[in-house]
Design a protein around this motif. Sequence first.
Motif, short mmCIF file in Angstrom:
data_model
loop_
_atom_site.label_atom_id
_atom_site.label_comp_id
_atom_site.label_asym_id
_atom_site.label_seq_id
_atom_site.Cartn_x
_atom_site.Cartn_y
_atom_site.Cartn_z
N ASP A 150 -5.31 22.53 5.41
CA ASP A 150 -6.15 21.39 5.82
C ASP A 150 -5.44 20.06 5.63
O ASP A 150 -5.49 19.18 6.49
CB ASP A 150 -7.46 21.39 5.04
N ALA A 151 -4.80 19.89 4.47
CA ALA A 151 -4.11 18.63 4.16
C ALA A 151 -2.97 18.90 3.20
O ALA A 151 -3.15 19.64 2.22
CB ALA A 151 -5.08 17.60 3.56
N VAL A 152 -1.83 18.30 3.46
CA VAL A 152 -0.70 18.44 2.56
C VAL A 152 -1.02 17.70 1.26
O VAL A 152 -1.45 16.54 1.29
CB VAL A 152 0.58 17.86 3.20
N PRO A 153 -0.86 18.34 0.11
CA PRO A 153 -1.23 17.69 -1.16
C PRO A 153 -0.29 16.56 -1.54
O PRO A 153 0.90 16.78 -1.78
CB PRO A 153 -1.15 18.84 -2.18
N ARG A 154 -0.82 15.36 -1.55
CA ARG A 154 -0.06 14.18 -1.95
C ARG A 154 -0.71 13.56 -3.18
O ARG A 154 -1.93 13.64 -3.35
CB ARG A 154 0.02 13.14 -0.83
N GLN A 155 0.10 12.92 -4.02
CA GLN A 155 -0.42 12.24 -5.19
C GLN A 155 -1.01 10.90 -4.78
O GLN A 155 -0.91 10.48 -3.63
CB GLN A 155 0.71 12.05 -6.21
N ALA A 156 -1.64 10.20 -5.74
CA ALA A 156 -2.31 8.93 -5.44
C ALA A 156 -1.35 7.89 -4.87
O ALA A 156 -1.74 7.04 -4.06
CB ALA A 156 -2.98 8.39 -6.69
N ASN A 157 -0.07 7.95 -5.27
CA ASN A 157 0.90 6.98 -4.78
C ASN A 157 1.57 7.41 -3.48
O ASN A 157 2.52 6.78 -3.02
CB ASN A 157 1.97 6.70 -5.85
N GLY A 158 1.10 8.51 -2.89
CA GLY A 158 1.65 8.98 -1.63
C GLY A 158 2.78 9.96 -1.77
O GLY A 158 3.23 10.54 -0.78
N LYS A 159 3.27 10.19 -2.99
CA LYS A 159 4.38 11.10 -3.20
C LYS A 159 3.92 12.55 -3.09
O LYS A 159 2.77 12.88 -3.31
CB LYS A 159 5.01 10.88 -4.58
N ILE A 160 4.89 13.40 -2.76
CA ILE A 160 4.67 14.84 -2.79
C ILE A 160 5.51 15.40 -3.93
O ILE A 160 6.71 15.12 -4.01
CB ILE A 160 5.08 15.50 -1.47
N SER A 161 4.91 16.20 -4.79
CA SER A 161 5.65 16.91 -5.81
C SER A 161 5.94 18.31 -5.26
O SER A 161 5.07 19.18 -5.26
CB SER A 161 4.86 17.01 -7.12
N ARG A 162 7.16 18.50 -4.76
CA ARG A 162 7.51 19.81 -4.19
C ARG A 162 7.50 20.89 -5.26
O ARG A 162 7.24 22.05 -4.98
CB ARG A 162 8.86 19.72 -3.48
N ARG A 163 7.79 20.49 -6.48
CA ARG A 163 7.73 21.44 -7.60
C ARG A 163 6.30 21.95 -7.78
O ARG A 163 6.07 23.14 -7.96
CB ARG A 163 8.23 20.74 -8.87
N SER B 257 0.84 -1.19 0.00
CA SER B 257 0.00 0.00 0.00
C SER B 257 0.87 1.24 0.00
O SER B 257 2.10 1.16 -0.04
CB SER B 257 -0.94 -0.01 1.22
N SER B 258 0.22 2.40 0.06
CA SER B 258 0.94 3.67 0.05
C SER B 258 1.35 4.04 1.47
O SER B 258 0.75 3.59 2.45
CB SER B 258 0.05 4.77 -0.52
N PRO B 259 2.37 4.90 1.61
CA PRO B 259 2.78 5.34 2.95
C PRO B 259 1.63 5.96 3.75
O PRO B 259 1.52 5.71 4.95
CB PRO B 259 3.88 6.37 2.65
N ALA B 260 0.78 6.75 3.09
CA ALA B 260 -0.32 7.40 3.81
C ALA B 260 -1.31 6.38 4.37
O ALA B 260 -1.76 6.50 5.52
CB ALA B 260 -1.04 8.38 2.89
N ILE B 261 -1.64 5.35 3.58
CA ILE B 261 -2.56 4.30 4.06
C ILE B 261 -1.91 3.50 5.18
O ILE B 261 -2.56 3.19 6.20
CB ILE B 261 -2.96 3.36 2.91
N LEU B 262 -0.64 3.16 5.03
CA LEU B 262 0.06 2.40 6.07
C LEU B 262 0.07 3.17 7.38
O LEU B 262 -0.10 2.60 8.46
CB LEU B 262 1.48 2.09 5.63
#
Length: 426
Positions: free
Chosen positions: A393-406, A196-201
């Motif tokens: 409210d929530a840090v924007p993460r992609q579906a796979n749990g990654k953050i695009s700092r760009r 699973s993704s880091p956020a789900i784990l």
Amino acid sequence: MIRIDDRLYDEAYFSARSAELAAEIGLGAQDTGRYAVCFSETVDWLALFFAIRKAGASVLPIHPGTPYPAARKLAIGAGCDRLFYNSLTAEVLEPSDLLSAEGTLLQMSSGTTGAPKCVARNWTEIDAEIESYVATFREPEDMTPVVACPTTHSYGLICGILVALKRGQTPVIVNTANPKYLLKVLREIERPLLYSSPAILHTLARLTPAGEQIHATMTSGTLLPDPWFADIRAKSRFMFQQYGCSESGCIAINPDVTSAGDMGFVLPHLIAATGNTAEDAGEIVVSNGDGAPIHTRDLGYRRADGMLVFVSRLDDMINVSGLNVYPKDVEDAVMAMPAVTDAVAFRKADRFAGERVALLFSAEAPVAPQAVREWCSRHLASHQLPMEILQIDAVPRQANGKISRRDVAARHLAGEFNKPIAGAAS
């Protein structure tokens, strides 16, 4: 066999259904088509995937939650000649010069370091990855893979499903994002291995009662913040980690994770070059010995025991007056603060220092930026301190749990995050 939620589909079902679909859409024995597939039902998507792969054609899996205009744009960008969008009646797209006689798995890169691009890996490369993965990573041989991540992504499709089938296991695919249902499924299986993704784990780790553990967890896609890692490690009897990229697939696997940055040991079908110590960390460059080297744009090094250690994304590093700041160091410090639940540090232009650190964070309750600044001053060096701090409210993460700092930096520059949280000082 494959179990999808509460229903079991055997090999005979997929063989028959794949043959039906192949006939219905006109797949030839040696097909050179380039097909984009976006189906809401996992069983239909997998049946069509198996049919396309058997025909030696190319397929672009598209996440089922993708709206039609976005799916069409992805299909065109990947050079697909047909798009199946929740229907076996294909939309014929404009011919592309990307068409080839060799069947491939097409993927769009995550876009964390720039515009997403199409990556094509042929079926021989996929098979080599699976063979290497199965032969090297032996610990899960008596476990049941539970795939709670998109099966349209290589992590769920290759490492979760195809590896399980190669081992003769029955993977369990869980489509819902409901963590309580996922815990129920895990409790019903004797020795589950959760992909699973880091956020789900992290969510599951916080929901799992004291004294209870998940049998095994696998994390991938992004480096876990230290507080998340501690929570997940404590609630996992076994914890694994894998590291890879779209161009090469899985590069390394850690069979016993004791530190978030320890990505794992490089799979034997690949060669990885990088620095040898933390002091001379360099870009991780991967090769299979045949094609051109793959530059991951990740900064890391190889320990004496062979462990590949991740330091940072090269593109994420912030240069403050000539001093390097790794965003994870800032994020870990902030996330150790009581009530803070997530954080992302990124670069912001500064006329005096060239670049400075900016920070977005989420918390269980309103937290004054000055309190965060004071906390950071006790845990970080002066050049690491965030100069701008915003609670969202929530840090924007992609579906796979990654953050695009760009992407976060661009959205911040556009003023998207400037609306203050109710009750929080700005």
